[in-house]
Design a protein around this motif. Structure first.
Motif, PDB file in Angstrom:
ATOM      1  N   LYS A 142       5.279  -5.098   5.789  1.00 15.52           N
ATOM      2  CA  LYS A 142       5.484  -3.764   4.983  1.00 15.52           C
ATOM      3  C   LYS A 142       6.803  -4.037   4.099  1.00 15.52           C
ATOM      4  O   LYS A 142       7.729  -4.610   4.405  1.00 15.52           O
ATOM      5  N   GLY A 143       6.659  -3.356   2.871  1.00 16.28           N
ATOM      6  CA  GLY A 143       7.782  -3.476   1.814  1.00 16.28           C
ATOM      7  C   GLY A 143       9.031  -2.632   2.405  1.00 16.28           C
ATOM      8  O   GLY A 143       8.951  -2.036   3.505  1.00 16.28           O
ATOM      9  N   CYS A 144       9.742  -2.105   1.309  1.00 13.09           N
ATOM     10  CA  CYS A 144      10.784  -1.010   1.843  1.00 13.09           C
ATOM     11  C   CYS A 144      10.154   0.345   1.894  1.00 13.09           C
ATOM     12  O   CYS A 144       9.538   0.913   0.916  1.00 13.09           O
ATOM     13  N   HIS A 145      10.246   1.014   3.124  1.00 10.89           N
ATOM     14  CA  HIS A 145       9.594   2.009   3.511  1.00 10.89           C
ATOM     15  C   HIS A 145      10.401   2.909   4.168  1.00 10.89           C
ATOM     16  O   HIS A 145      11.486   2.562   4.787  1.00 10.89           O
ATOM     17  N   GLN A 146       9.987   4.259   4.620  1.00  4.59           N
ATOM     18  CA  GLN A 146      10.760   5.268   5.265  1.00  4.59           C
ATOM     19  C   GLN A 146      12.173   5.729   4.704  1.00  4.59           C
ATOM     20  O   GLN A 146      13.133   5.045   5.085  1.00  4.59           O
ATOM     21  N   ALA A 147      11.905   6.501   3.771  1.00  2.32           N
ATOM     22  CA  ALA A 147      12.971   7.137   3.257  1.00  2.32           C
ATOM     23  C   ALA A 147      14.262   7.569   3.830  1.00  2.32           C
ATOM     24  O   ALA A 147      15.531   7.379   3.288  1.00  2.32           O
ATOM     25  N   THR A 148      14.216   8.025   5.088  1.00  6.65           N
ATOM     26  CA  THR A 148      15.220   8.413   5.911  1.00  6.65           C
ATOM     27  C   THR A 148      15.794   7.088   6.642  1.00  6.65           C
ATOM     28  O   THR A 148      16.934   7.551   7.104  1.00  6.65           O
ATOM     29  N   ASP A 149      15.203   6.035   6.870  1.00  6.56           N
ATOM     30  CA  ASP A 149      15.688   4.868   7.408  1.00  6.56           C
ATOM     31  C   ASP A 149      15.162   3.674   6.779  1.00  6.56           C
ATOM     32  O   ASP A 149      14.266   2.935   7.563  1.00  6.56           O
ATOM     33  N   ALA A 183      18.331   0.173  -8.453  1.00  6.95           N
ATOM     34  CA  ALA A 183      18.525  -0.459  -9.622  1.00  6.95           C
ATOM     35  C   ALA A 183      17.522  -0.236 -10.739  1.00  6.95           C
ATOM     36  O   ALA A 183      17.866  -0.247 -11.748  1.00  6.95           O
ATOM     37  N   THR A 184      16.291   0.072 -10.214  1.00  8.43           N
ATOM     38  CA  THR A 184      15.191   0.119 -10.965  1.00  8.43           C
ATOM     39  C   THR A 184      14.401   1.253 -11.052  1.00  8.43           C
ATOM     40  O   THR A 184      13.786   1.751 -12.138  1.00  8.43           O
ATOM     41  N   GLY A 185      14.775   2.107 -10.068  1.00 10.61           N
ATOM     42  CA  GLY A 185      13.849   3.294  -9.765  1.00 10.61           C
ATOM     43  C   GLY A 185      12.581   3.218  -9.537  1.00 10.61           C
ATOM     44  O   GLY A 185      11.717   4.155  -9.433  1.00 10.61           O
ATOM     45  N   GLN A 186      11.794   2.105  -9.064  1.00 15.14           N
ATOM     46  CA  GLN A 186      10.777   1.638  -8.997  1.00 15.14           C
ATOM     47  C   GLN A 186      10.454   0.925  -7.683  1.00 15.14           C
ATOM     48  O   GLN A 186      11.516   0.551  -7.007  1.00 15.14           O
ATOM     49  N   PRO A 187       9.337   1.086  -6.913  1.00 19.17           N
ATOM     50  CA  PRO A 187       9.226   0.402  -5.670  1.00 19.17           C
ATOM     51  C   PRO A 187       9.609  -0.967  -5.871  1.00 19.17           C
ATOM     52  O   PRO A 187       9.415  -1.616  -6.739  1.00 19.17           O
ATOM     53  N   TYR A 188      10.013  -1.596  -4.621  1.00 18.51           N
ATOM     54  CA  TYR A 188      10.377  -2.944  -4.726  1.00 18.51           C
ATOM     55  C   TYR A 188       9.325  -3.852  -4.963  1.00 18.51           C
ATOM     56  O   TYR A 188       8.110  -3.871  -4.469  1.00 18.51           O
ATOM     57  N   THR A 189       9.735  -4.900  -5.639  1.00 17.16           N
ATOM     58  CA  THR A 189       8.634  -6.074  -6.016  1.00 17.16           C
ATOM     59  C   THR A 189       8.695  -7.082  -4.850  1.00 17.16           C
ATOM     60  O   THR A 189       9.877  -7.137  -4.237  1.00 17.16           O
ATOM     61  N   GLN A 190       7.960  -7.950  -4.787  1.00 20.87           N
ATOM     62  CA  GLN A 190       8.163  -9.121  -3.973  1.00 20.87           C
ATOM     63  C   GLN A 190       9.440 -10.010  -4.237  1.00 20.87           C
ATOM     64  O   GLN A 190       9.867 -10.148  -3.240  1.00 20.87           O
ATOM     65  N   THR A 191       9.684 -10.242  -5.147  1.00 15.14           N
ATOM     66  CA  THR A 191      10.878 -10.806  -6.008  1.00 15.14           C
ATOM     67  C   THR A 191      12.215 -10.022  -5.412  1.00 15.14           C
ATOM     68  O   THR A 191      13.237 -10.676  -4.709  1.00 15.14           O
ATOM     69  N   GLN A 213       0.902  -1.212   0.037  1.00 17.73           N
ATOM     70  CA  GLN A 213       0.006   0.025   0.138  1.00 17.73           C
ATOM     71  C   GLN A 213       0.885   1.268  -0.008  1.00 17.73           C
ATOM     72  O   GLN A 213       2.066   1.243   0.382  1.00 17.73           O
ATOM     73  N   PRO A 214       0.314   2.625  -0.438  1.00 18.26           N
ATOM     74  CA  PRO A 214       0.910   3.780  -0.431  1.00 18.26           C
ATOM     75  C   PRO A 214       1.680   3.829   1.017  1.00 18.26           C
ATOM     76  O   PRO A 214       0.979   3.356   2.057  1.00 18.26           O
ATOM     77  N   ASN A 215       2.670   4.270   1.122  1.00 15.71           N
ATOM     78  CA  ASN A 215       3.751   4.491   2.404  1.00 15.71           C
ATOM     79  C   ASN A 215       3.985   3.279   2.962  1.00 15.71           C
ATOM     80  O   ASN A 215       4.711   3.241   4.056  1.00 15.71           O
ATOM     81  N   ASN A 216       3.585   2.103   2.416  1.00  7.49           N
ATOM     82  CA  ASN A 216       4.137   0.802   3.145  1.00  7.49           C
ATOM     83  C   ASN A 216       5.391   0.043   2.160  1.00  7.49           C
ATOM     84  O   ASN A 216       5.900  -0.665   2.581  1.00  7.49           O
ATOM     85  N   ASN A 217       5.306   0.660   1.034  1.00  4.95           N
ATOM     86  CA  ASN A 217       6.444   0.206   0.071  1.00  4.95           C
ATOM     87  C   ASN A 217       6.787   1.511  -0.886  1.00  4.95           C
ATOM     88  O   ASN A 217       6.696   1.329  -2.088  1.00  4.95           O
ATOM     89  N   ASP A 218       7.278   2.405  -0.224  1.00  9.69           N
ATOM     90  CA  ASP A 218       7.304   3.627  -1.138  1.00  9.69           C
ATOM     91  C   ASP A 218       9.066   4.131  -1.099  1.00  9.69           C
ATOM     92  O   ASP A 218       9.186   5.420  -1.688  1.00  9.69           O
ATOM     93  N   VAL A 219       9.672   3.166  -0.907  1.00  6.90           N
ATOM     94  CA  VAL A 219      11.352   3.651  -1.164  1.00  6.90           C
ATOM     95  C   VAL A 219      11.590   2.903  -2.347  1.00  6.90           C
ATOM     96  O   VAL A 219      11.485   1.675  -2.498  1.00  6.90           O
ATOM     97  N   ASN A 220      12.124   3.400  -3.463  1.00  9.81           N
ATOM     98  CA  ASN A 220      12.426   2.817  -4.746  1.00  9.81           C
ATOM     99  C   ASN A 220      13.829   2.083  -4.939  1.00  9.81           C
ATOM    100  O   ASN A 220      14.747   2.615  -4.061  1.00  9.81           O
ATOM    101  N   ASN A 221      13.818   0.986  -5.391  1.00 11.76           N
ATOM    102  CA  ASN A 221      15.014  -0.044  -5.441  1.00 11.76           C
ATOM    103  C   ASN A 221      15.852   1.073  -6.505  1.00 11.76           C
ATOM    104  O   ASN A 221      15.606   1.449  -7.556  1.00 11.76           O
TER     105      ASN A 221
END
Length: 122
Positions: free
Chosen positions: A82-89, A41-49, A31-39
């Motif tokens: 939650k996926g990769c989130h919180q840009a400061t940490d 390598a891709t510039g996109q939010p993290y996928t499950q893989t 969900q928004p804010n739960n996976n909002d740090v981009n990878n």
């Protein structure tokens, strides 16, 4: 017979070294804010893989929060809250349900993972 037993022991040890937990992604993980740090390598939010690869790497290098590494090393089922989130940490929030049968092994039970844990550095 001795060679056979040695081969069996080696296979068991190798299987243990490369064992990976099963990752269960909770419905809200992306969900928004739960996976909002981009990878990077891709510039996109993290996928499950990508998240699975990150967690496996964290397990192997024993980095991030020590409890997170222990959970990834010892427990059979790891829930991604939650996926990769919180840009400061940036981190991934994981949890283990100790009622799940595959987690009912001594190594995992001793951790008593009753709350969410952060795997840092994604």
């Amino acid at each position: 017979m001795k060679k056979f037993m040695t081969a069996v022991c080696v296979l068991l040890l190798c299987g243990t070294a490369f064992a990976r937990p099963t990752y269960v992604f909770q419905p809200q993980w992306n969900q928004p804010n739960n996976n909002d740090v981009n990878n990077g390598a891709t510039g996109q939010p993290y996928t499950q893989t990508q998240i699975e690869a990150f967690l496996n790497n964290a397990k192997d290098r024993r980095s991030g929060a020590p409890l997170a590494s222990q959970i990834l090393d010892s427990c059979g089922v790891v829930e991604v809250e939650k996926g990769c989130h919180q840009a400061t940490d940036p981190h991934i929030t994981i949890w283990v349900d100790n009622r799940v049968k595959s987690n009912q092994v001594k190594a995992c039970q001793k951790l008593n993972p009753g709350t969410a844990v952060h795997a840092n550095g994604c």
